[in-house]
Design a protein around this motif. Structure first.
Motif, PDB file in Angstrom:
ATOM      1  N   GLU A   1     -58.453 -10.079   7.198  1.00 17.58           N
ATOM      2  CA  GLU A   1     -58.068 -10.620   8.506  1.00 17.58           C
ATOM      3  C   GLU A   1     -57.132  -9.650   9.230  1.00 17.58           C
ATOM      4  O   GLU A   1     -57.282  -9.409  10.438  1.00 17.58           O
ATOM      5  CB  GLU A   1     -57.389 -11.983   8.329  1.00 17.58           C
ATOM      6  CG  GLU A   1     -58.353 -13.076   7.907  1.00 17.58           C
ATOM      7  CD  GLU A   1     -57.655 -14.394   7.623  1.00 17.58           C
ATOM      8  OE1 GLU A   1     -56.397 -14.405   7.587  1.00 17.58           O
ATOM      9  OE2 GLU A   1     -58.356 -15.409   7.405  1.00 17.58           O
ATOM     10  N   ASP A   2     -56.182  -9.082   8.487  1.00 16.37           N
ATOM     11  CA  ASP A   2     -55.251  -8.132   9.096  1.00 16.37           C
ATOM     12  C   ASP A   2     -55.975  -6.860   9.541  1.00 16.37           C
ATOM     13  O   ASP A   2     -55.659  -6.288  10.603  1.00 16.37           O
ATOM     14  CB  ASP A   2     -54.133  -7.779   8.115  1.00 16.37           C
ATOM     15  CG  ASP A   2     -53.169  -8.939   7.884  1.00 16.37           C
ATOM     16  OD1 ASP A   2     -53.194  -9.895   8.685  1.00 16.37           O
ATOM     17  OD2 ASP A   2     -52.409  -8.881   6.904  1.00 16.37           O
ATOM     18  N   LEU A   3     -56.933  -6.417   8.748  1.00 18.06           N
ATOM     19  CA  LEU A   3     -57.694  -5.230   9.117  1.00 18.06           C
ATOM     20  C   LEU A   3     -58.527  -5.483  10.374  1.00 18.06           C
ATOM     21  O   LEU A   3     -58.583  -4.633  11.276  1.00 18.06           O
ATOM     22  CB  LEU A   3     -58.596  -4.797   7.965  1.00 18.06           C
ATOM     23  CG  LEU A   3     -59.447  -3.546   8.205  1.00 18.06           C
ATOM     24  CD1 LEU A   3     -58.570  -2.342   8.547  1.00 18.06           C
ATOM     25  CD2 LEU A   3     -60.305  -3.243   6.975  1.00 18.06           C
ATOM     26  N   SER A   4     -59.147  -6.642  10.460  1.00 18.26           N
ATOM     27  CA  SER A   4     -59.930  -6.987  11.652  1.00 18.26           C
ATOM     28  C   SER A   4     -59.052  -6.999  12.895  1.00 18.26           C
ATOM     29  O   SER A   4     -59.460  -6.517  13.965  1.00 18.26           O
ATOM     30  CB  SER A   4     -60.602  -8.351  11.466  1.00 18.26           C
ATOM     31  OG  SER A   4     -61.571  -8.298  10.438  1.00 18.26           O
ATOM     32  N   SER A   5     -57.849  -7.533  12.757  1.00 15.64           N
ATOM     33  CA  SER A   5     -56.914  -7.556  13.887  1.00 15.64           C
ATOM     34  C   SER A   5     -56.520  -6.144  14.302  1.00 15.64           C
ATOM     35  O   SER A   5     -56.431  -5.828  15.499  1.00 15.64           O
ATOM     36  CB  SER A   5     -55.659  -8.349  13.520  1.00 15.64           C
ATOM     37  OG  SER A   5     -55.968  -9.703  13.273  1.00 15.64           O
ATOM     38  N   LEU A   6     -56.305  -5.290  13.314  1.00 14.05           N
ATOM     39  CA  LEU A   6     -55.917  -3.911  13.600  1.00 14.05           C
ATOM     40  C   LEU A   6     -57.057  -3.160  14.289  1.00 14.05           C
ATOM     41  O   LEU A   6     -56.812  -2.355  15.201  1.00 14.05           O
ATOM     42  CB  LEU A   6     -55.523  -3.217  12.294  1.00 14.05           C
ATOM     43  CG  LEU A   6     -54.615  -1.984  12.379  1.00 14.05           C
ATOM     44  CD1 LEU A   6     -53.324  -2.301  13.116  1.00 14.05           C
ATOM     45  CD2 LEU A   6     -54.313  -1.453  10.975  1.00 14.05           C
ATOM     46  N   ILE A   7     -58.280  -3.425  13.875  1.00 12.73           N
ATOM     47  CA  ILE A   7     -59.440  -2.801  14.522  1.00 12.73           C
ATOM     48  C   ILE A   7     -59.513  -3.236  15.981  1.00 12.73           C
ATOM     49  O   ILE A   7     -59.738  -2.419  16.885  1.00 12.73           O
ATOM     50  CB  ILE A   7     -60.739  -3.165  13.774  1.00 12.73           C
ATOM     51  CG1 ILE A   7     -60.767  -2.487  12.400  1.00 12.73           C
ATOM     52  CG2 ILE A   7     -61.968  -2.762  14.595  1.00 12.73           C
ATOM     53  CD1 ILE A   7     -61.900  -2.939  11.504  1.00 12.73           C
ATOM     54  N   GLU A   8     -59.306  -4.523  16.227  1.00 12.51           N
ATOM     55  CA  GLU A   8     -59.364  -5.042  17.596  1.00 12.51           C
ATOM     56  C   GLU A   8     -58.255  -4.437  18.454  1.00 12.51           C
ATOM     57  O   GLU A   8     -58.488  -4.059  19.609  1.00 12.51           O
ATOM     58  CB  GLU A   8     -59.228  -6.564  17.571  1.00 12.51           C
ATOM     59  CG  GLU A   8     -59.332  -7.229  18.932  1.00 12.51           C
ATOM     60  CD  GLU A   8     -60.691  -7.057  19.574  1.00 12.51           C
ATOM     61  OE1 GLU A   8     -60.749  -7.067  20.828  1.00 12.51           O
ATOM     62  OE2 GLU A   8     -61.687  -6.906  18.851  1.00 12.51           O
ATOM     63  N   GLU A   9     -57.072  -4.298  17.893  1.00 10.63           N
ATOM     64  CA  GLU A   9     -55.941  -3.742  18.634  1.00 10.63           C
ATOM     65  C   GLU A   9     -56.167  -2.286  19.018  1.00 10.63           C
ATOM     66  O   GLU A   9     -55.630  -1.802  20.018  1.00 10.63           O
ATOM     67  CB  GLU A   9     -54.668  -3.845  17.786  1.00 10.63           C
ATOM     68  CG  GLU A   9     -54.146  -5.255  17.604  1.00 10.63           C
ATOM     69  CD  GLU A   9     -53.024  -5.320  16.572  1.00 10.63           C
ATOM     70  OE1 GLU A   9     -52.514  -4.229  16.198  1.00 10.63           O
ATOM     71  OE2 GLU A   9     -52.676  -6.433  16.129  1.00 10.63           O
TER      72      GLU A   9
ATOM     73  N   LYS B   1     -60.007   3.900  15.371  1.00 12.51           N
ATOM     74  CA  LYS B   1     -61.009   2.892  15.037  1.00 12.51           C
ATOM     75  C   LYS B   1     -61.961   3.412  13.960  1.00 12.51           C
ATOM     76  O   LYS B   1     -62.347   2.673  13.052  1.00 12.51           O
ATOM     77  CB  LYS B   1     -61.791   2.474  16.276  1.00 12.51           C
ATOM     78  CG  LYS B   1     -62.703   1.282  16.019  1.00 12.51           C
ATOM     79  CD  LYS B   1     -63.379   0.790  17.284  1.00 12.51           C
ATOM     80  CE  LYS B   1     -64.279  -0.401  16.976  1.00 12.51           C
ATOM     81  NZ  LYS B   1     -64.988  -0.893  18.177  1.00 12.51           N
ATOM     82  N   TYR B   2     -62.332   4.677  14.050  1.00  9.93           N
ATOM     83  CA  TYR B   2     -63.175   5.286  13.008  1.00  9.93           C
ATOM     84  C   TYR B   2     -62.509   5.152  11.639  1.00  9.93           C
ATOM     85  O   TYR B   2     -63.138   4.735  10.663  1.00  9.93           O
ATOM     86  CB  TYR B   2     -63.424   6.764  13.326  1.00  9.93           C
ATOM     87  CG  TYR B   2     -63.903   7.554  12.127  1.00  9.93           C
ATOM     88  CD1 TYR B   2     -65.227   7.483  11.706  1.00  9.93           C
ATOM     89  CD2 TYR B   2     -63.018   8.340  11.392  1.00  9.93           C
ATOM     90  CE1 TYR B   2     -65.655   8.179  10.580  1.00  9.93           C
ATOM     91  CE2 TYR B   2     -63.436   9.047  10.273  1.00  9.93           C
ATOM     92  CZ  TYR B   2     -64.757   8.963   9.873  1.00  9.93           C
ATOM     93  OH  TYR B   2     -65.173   9.643   8.749  1.00  9.93           O
TER      94      TYR B   2
END
Length: 216
Positions: free
Chosen positions: A48-56, A64-65
């Motif tokens: 969940e934290d990784l997904s949020s970081l990708i979105e940010e 993002k890569y």
């Protein structure tokens, strides 16, 4: 037949972790926390934290890569191979300017699962030539034959290693995987016990304790 997935081991220590990503300083601290959570078993929180970081960081292609490479690594660890394959295809198609050894390590996993032996070892040879320090081709050979279920070749390679190498942090877990599939439970237990004394991750511990019929 395929064994528990063996991931590339360019980095000495922590056998099953991709450790070649040189993260941007902006996200370095955050990703270290995410990796720690994932490797200690807090997998849902880490994802969940990784997904949020990708979105940010959606607007920053380089960052993002790097984050998508990390996500792909996590997906392979969780044996979510279809999602891993889609992520790799996305990286190759849309982030080609940033492709590096971290991506190539993950590509090796995909090639081994697809039994693309020639392409696998072509990439291995490229990585060995380009590596800043010597790499041992034997590790990659063992990875390939374990992932393809060729236990005859894997056993030959493993047993040609010196005893201290077999029991090292680089190989002990592989030995446990190999002998458990070969139904040599005494040897499997021997190498698994060594691996448990080393710095391995939650999912690897779960595999070992599953072999012993216990829970983590």
């Amino acid at each position: 037949m395929m064994l528990n997935l063996i991931k590339s081991i360019l980095h000495i220590g922590n056998n099953m972790q991709i450790n070649t990503i040189n993260y941007d300083a902006k996200i370095s601290t955050s990703i270290k926390i995410i990796e720690k959570d994932f490797n200690s078993g807090n997998i849902r929180e880490a994802m969940e934290d990784l997904s949020s970081l990708i979105e940010e960081n959606n607007a920053n292609q380089k960052i993002k890569y790097q984050l998508l490479v990390q996500k792909t690594s996590f997906m392979f660890s969780l044996r979510r191979y279809d999602e891993s394959k889609k992520l790799l295809d996305n990286l190759e198609k849309n982030y080609s300017d940033f492709i590096d050894v971290a991506y190539e390590e993950l590509k090796l996993i995909d090639l081994s699962l697809e039994r693309q032996e020639e392409m696998f070892f072509e990439l291995v040879d490229k990585m060995i030539v380009e590596a800043p320090k010597p790499l041992n081709r034997t590790k990659f050979e063992l990875m390939y034959y374990l992932n393809t279920g060729d236990t005859t070749r894997a056993k030959e390679i493993f047993e040609n290693l010196k005893e201290e190498e077999q029991q090292s942090e680089e190989y002990a877990l592989m030995g446990g995987y190999l002998y458990s599939v070969l139904n040599d439970y005494e040897k499997a237990d021997f190498f698994y016990q060594i691996a448990l004394s080393q710095d391995i991750h939650f999912l690897d511990k779960s595999t070992i304790l599953g072999f012993h019929g216990t829970n983590i």
